[in-house]
Scaffold this active site. Sequence first.
Site, PDB file in Angstrom:
ATOM      1  N   GLU A  34       0.800  -1.058   0.139  1.00 52.96           N
ATOM      2  CA  GLU A  34       0.032   0.054  -0.077  1.00 52.96           C
ATOM      3  C   GLU A  34       0.782   1.205  -0.047  1.00 52.96           C
ATOM      4  O   GLU A  34       0.776   2.184   0.894  1.00 52.96           O
ATOM      5  CB  GLU A  34      -0.943   0.113   1.187  1.00 52.96           C
ATOM      6  CG  GLU A  34      -2.287  -0.782   1.089  1.00 52.96           C
ATOM      7  CD  GLU A  34      -3.594  -0.324   1.869  1.00 52.96           C
ATOM      8  OE1 GLU A  34      -4.312   0.585   1.354  1.00 52.96           O
ATOM      9  OE2 GLU A  34      -3.521  -0.619   2.850  1.00 52.96           O
ATOM     10  N   TYR A 112       0.253  -7.737  -1.923  1.00 51.98           N
ATOM     11  CA  TYR A 112      -0.801  -7.207  -1.451  1.00 51.98           C
ATOM     12  C   TYR A 112      -2.104  -7.747  -1.852  1.00 51.98           C
ATOM     13  O   TYR A 112      -2.704  -7.514  -3.001  1.00 51.98           O
ATOM     14  CB  TYR A 112      -0.644  -5.426  -1.720  1.00 51.98           C
ATOM     15  CG  TYR A 112      -1.897  -4.788  -1.188  1.00 51.98           C
ATOM     16  CD1 TYR A 112      -2.366  -5.126   0.276  1.00 51.98           C
ATOM     17  CD2 TYR A 112      -2.723  -3.903  -1.679  1.00 51.98           C
ATOM     18  CE1 TYR A 112      -3.281  -4.456   0.959  1.00 51.98           C
ATOM     19  CE2 TYR A 112      -3.598  -3.256  -1.378  1.00 51.98           C
ATOM     20  CZ  TYR A 112      -4.148  -3.671   0.095  1.00 51.98           C
ATOM     21  OH  TYR A 112      -5.095  -2.669   0.639  1.00 51.98           O
ATOM     22  N   ASP A 153       0.810  -8.530   3.008  1.00 45.77           N
ATOM     23  CA  ASP A 153      -0.723  -8.300   3.554  1.00 45.77           C
ATOM     24  C   ASP A 153      -1.626  -9.195   3.027  1.00 45.77           C
ATOM     25  O   ASP A 153      -1.796  -8.790   1.800  1.00 45.77           O
ATOM     26  CB  ASP A 153      -0.892  -7.007   3.516  1.00 45.77           C
ATOM     27  CG  ASP A 153      -2.335  -6.594   3.965  1.00 45.77           C
ATOM     28  OD1 ASP A 153      -3.022  -7.588   4.387  1.00 45.77           O
ATOM     29  OD2 ASP A 153      -2.822  -5.524   3.856  1.00 45.77           O
ATOM     30  N   ASP A 253      -1.743   1.131  10.204  1.00 45.04           N
ATOM     31  CA  ASP A 253      -2.682   0.216  11.081  1.00 45.04           C
ATOM     32  C   ASP A 253      -2.161  -1.086  10.944  1.00 45.04           C
ATOM     33  O   ASP A 253      -2.454  -1.906  11.839  1.00 45.04           O
ATOM     34  CB  ASP A 253      -4.252   0.334  10.614  1.00 45.04           C
ATOM     35  CG  ASP A 253      -4.124   0.248   8.933  1.00 45.04           C
ATOM     36  OD1 ASP A 253      -3.334   0.336   8.255  1.00 45.04           O
ATOM     37  OD2 ASP A 253      -5.364   0.097   8.468  1.00 45.04           O
TER      38      ASP A 253
END
Length: 262
Positions: A34, A112, A153, A253
């Site tokens: 990201e 991702y 992720d 986050d």
Amino acid sequence: MKVATWNVNSIRSRLDHATQWLQTNPVDVLCLQETKVVNETFPTAAFSELGYIAYIHGQKSYNGVALLSRQPLDKVQYGFAPVLGEDRVGDLDDQKRVIAGLWDDIYIVNLYVPNGSSVGSEKYEYKLRWLACLKEYLAALLTEHPNLNVCGDFNIALEDKDIYNSEGKEKHIMSSPTEREALKEVMAVGLKDGFRLFNDEGGHFSWWDYRTAAFQRNMGWRIDHHYLSAGLSDRALSCTIDLEPRRWEKPSDHTPVIMEYA
């Protein structure tokens, strides 16, 4: 040798965090997700000053992945198509979600995985198609690169213990049975969960919602993973989750997950 994965949730917003972390944690390769910038505006110079070479696969405002390496990487590839061909991949490379490169004899794949939005949605179906393509991609890579580190992720908590409270999560995005089964199919090409080689307990997370003081209450999910081929898992020394960056002001986050090899 150390490989870290970190969804920074915008490299421009988190540049100071990334460079600060690398100064105290000089891993050999940092895999970012990201990044949310096109290649031309990625802050390459900031990482060059720290001794890192940047390999970037970005797009404006969304997605984007990058490899930061302390030595030149060989066989760097962007997307699924260099391995599977454009006809098989179709639209799955339109979003910039895959980058890979060779460090000595370890082929590092930085991913991702799509979030999927909500169970049953069009984005959910896209996620499942993407994961099916990922399985083919990794199976093909393993024929050439037996030492495979697949990290990033994944937007999937594989087990109930990877979630602070699993009640009702079978209907929740990132933990639905279909997503979990799709990830297990990916792992079935010959991959092991690097973190679970060293820690089988629950309560260890890599992502916390910004809302409801989730980090302070440890209401998290473990969705950032390192998956290792059989030969490489034998060389693994540790896999750790670094909570410190999540404590910083205006953090991502997510927080880094570090894999170390002999």
